[in-house]
Design a protein around this motif. Sequence first.
Motif, PDB file in Angstrom:
ATOM      1  N   UNK A 122       0.680  -1.548   0.057  1.00 32.41           N
ATOM      2  CA  UNK A 122      -0.038  -0.279   0.305  1.00 32.41           C
ATOM      3  C   UNK A 122       0.578   1.270   0.197  1.00 32.41           C
ATOM      4  N   UNK A 123       1.785   0.965   0.836  1.00 31.13           N
ATOM      5  CA  UNK A 123       2.584   2.677   0.665  1.00 31.13           C
ATOM      6  C   UNK A 123       3.473   2.643  -0.770  1.00 31.13           C
ATOM      7  N   UNK A 124       4.482   1.432  -0.987  1.00 28.78           N
ATOM      8  CA  UNK A 124       4.674   1.803  -2.049  1.00 28.78           C
ATOM      9  C   UNK A 124       3.759   1.933  -3.673  1.00 28.78           C
ATOM     10  N   UNK A 125       2.907   1.980  -3.291  1.00 27.49           N
ATOM     11  CA  UNK A 125       1.797   1.855  -4.625  1.00 27.49           C
ATOM     12  C   UNK A 125       0.625   2.907  -4.516  1.00 27.49           C
ATOM     13  N   UNK A 126       0.813   3.554  -3.188  1.00 29.22           N
ATOM     14  CA  UNK A 126      -0.320   4.929  -2.985  1.00 29.22           C
ATOM     15  C   UNK A 126      -0.097   6.070  -3.667  1.00 29.22           C
ATOM     16  N   UNK A 127      -0.944   6.624  -4.051  1.00 32.08           N
ATOM     17  CA  UNK A 127      -0.896   7.677  -5.628  1.00 32.08           C
ATOM     18  C   UNK A 127       0.079   8.599  -4.704  1.00 32.08           C
ATOM     19  N   UNK A 128       1.058   9.017  -5.334  1.00 30.17           N
ATOM     20  CA  UNK A 128       1.984  10.014  -5.154  1.00 30.17           C
ATOM     21  C   UNK A 128       1.162  11.817  -5.275  1.00 30.17           C
ATOM     22  N   UNK A 129       1.664  12.581  -4.768  1.00 30.60           N
ATOM     23  CA  UNK A 129       0.747  13.537  -4.416  1.00 30.60           C
ATOM     24  C   UNK A 129       2.117  14.323  -5.277  1.00 30.60           C
ATOM     25  N   UNK A 130       1.686  16.086  -5.632  1.00 34.67           N
ATOM     26  CA  UNK A 130       2.776  16.966  -5.295  1.00 34.67           C
ATOM     27  C   UNK A 130       1.475  18.214  -4.537  1.00 34.67           C
ATOM     28  N   UNK A 131       2.313  19.698  -4.101  1.00 35.35           N
ATOM     29  CA  UNK A 131       1.656  20.628  -3.853  1.00 35.35           C
ATOM     30  C   UNK A 131       1.040  20.024  -1.867  1.00 35.35           C
ATOM     31  N   UNK A 132       0.243  20.395  -1.936  1.00 37.11           N
ATOM     32  CA  UNK A 132      -0.578  20.295  -0.485  1.00 37.11           C
ATOM     33  C   UNK A 132      -0.405  18.500  -0.544  1.00 37.11           C
ATOM     34  N   UNK A 133      -0.032  18.357   0.357  1.00 36.06           N
ATOM     35  CA  UNK A 133      -0.038  16.941   1.050  1.00 36.06           C
ATOM     36  C   UNK A 133      -1.275  16.378   1.745  1.00 36.06           C
ATOM     37  N   UNK A 134      -1.872  15.155   0.812  1.00 38.06           N
ATOM     38  CA  UNK A 134      -3.236  14.805   1.636  1.00 38.06           C
ATOM     39  C   UNK A 134      -2.763  14.353   3.360  1.00 38.06           C
ATOM     40  N   UNK A 135      -4.046  15.376   3.414  1.00 41.01           N
ATOM     41  CA  UNK A 135      -4.871  14.275   4.660  1.00 41.01           C
ATOM     42  C   UNK A 135      -5.412  13.013   5.089  1.00 41.01           C
ATOM     43  N   UNK A 136      -4.763  12.687   5.789  1.00 42.35           N
ATOM     44  CA  UNK A 136      -5.053  11.329   5.773  1.00 42.35           C
ATOM     45  C   UNK A 136      -5.751  10.270   7.555  1.00 42.35           C
ATOM     46  N   UNK A 137      -6.706   9.733   7.058  1.00 42.41           N
ATOM     47  CA  UNK A 137      -7.169   9.176   8.644  1.00 42.41           C
ATOM     48  C   UNK A 137      -7.303   7.616   8.246  1.00 42.41           C
ATOM     49  N   UNK A 138      -6.573   6.592   9.167  1.00 45.93           N
ATOM     50  CA  UNK A 138      -6.407   5.102   9.176  1.00 45.93           C
ATOM     51  C   UNK A 138      -7.370   4.840  10.219  1.00 45.93           C
TER      52      UNK A 138
END
Length: 253
Positions: A122-138
């Motif tokens: 999951x960590x390896x394949x999670x969509x890459x992001x640019x700009x503002x970092x996503x807010x994630x809730x596990x």
Amino acid sequence: MPSNLPLKGKTILLTGTSKTTTIVDNITALGGHAIIAPLIETCERLDNHDAERLNCANQFDWLIFTSQNAVDAFARKMLRHHLNADHFQGKIASIGTKTTTALEKLGFQVSFMPSVFSADIFVQEFPSVAGNLPRCLFIRGEKAKSTLKDGLPFEVKEWTVYETRERHDQTSVILKCIEQHQDVTVIFASPSAVDVYARDVASHVGWRATRIAAIGHITEAALEQYGATVEIMPNVYTMQAVIEEIMKVGDKS
């Protein structure tokens, strides 16, 4: 042996939580004998701040679920506070087909699921992001590892919605099964079940009394730490995939 009964003469012992009889029906239809002996059980963790947490969950860009147990506990909280999937505007990430199916039944649309059902992939394949970092809730259980929190390159908030409890009342069931049946395969789907089995069962009969099957390389690693030889570990991390692999092996000598 009839070709349409590839599990004839085989006993399959299921050590996880027993939430469905589907897999038992499949084993029986294939000529096998299924015994459910859950070594763990899960229960929702209740919190006086559940309503507040549910409202806060709507502020995240991603909600991450890695187990059906987490979905089930989250669903109970939604029901208790009269919420539905439309309340949450963020994207949904899921690990595993059962987790995804459970989310879809609640009305969620899953935007990301890794190719292999494990947190490290999951960590390896999670969509890459640019700009503002996503807010994630596990949305997690209390025994979940820190792989997501440590591995993703941005902050991951966590909400523990369920707990895992050990069951020691199944020891006699498992020992009796091993004593009475010649060809037994024990299926493990979590390190928690492995821990209980190691203390309650393997300490009496060892690991070679049965064939050992694992779902997922994390569970496989937990077994190997105890010195168990994992004979069955399919590439697809599902119960059905394990059953298909069991059908391919010969009798336990």
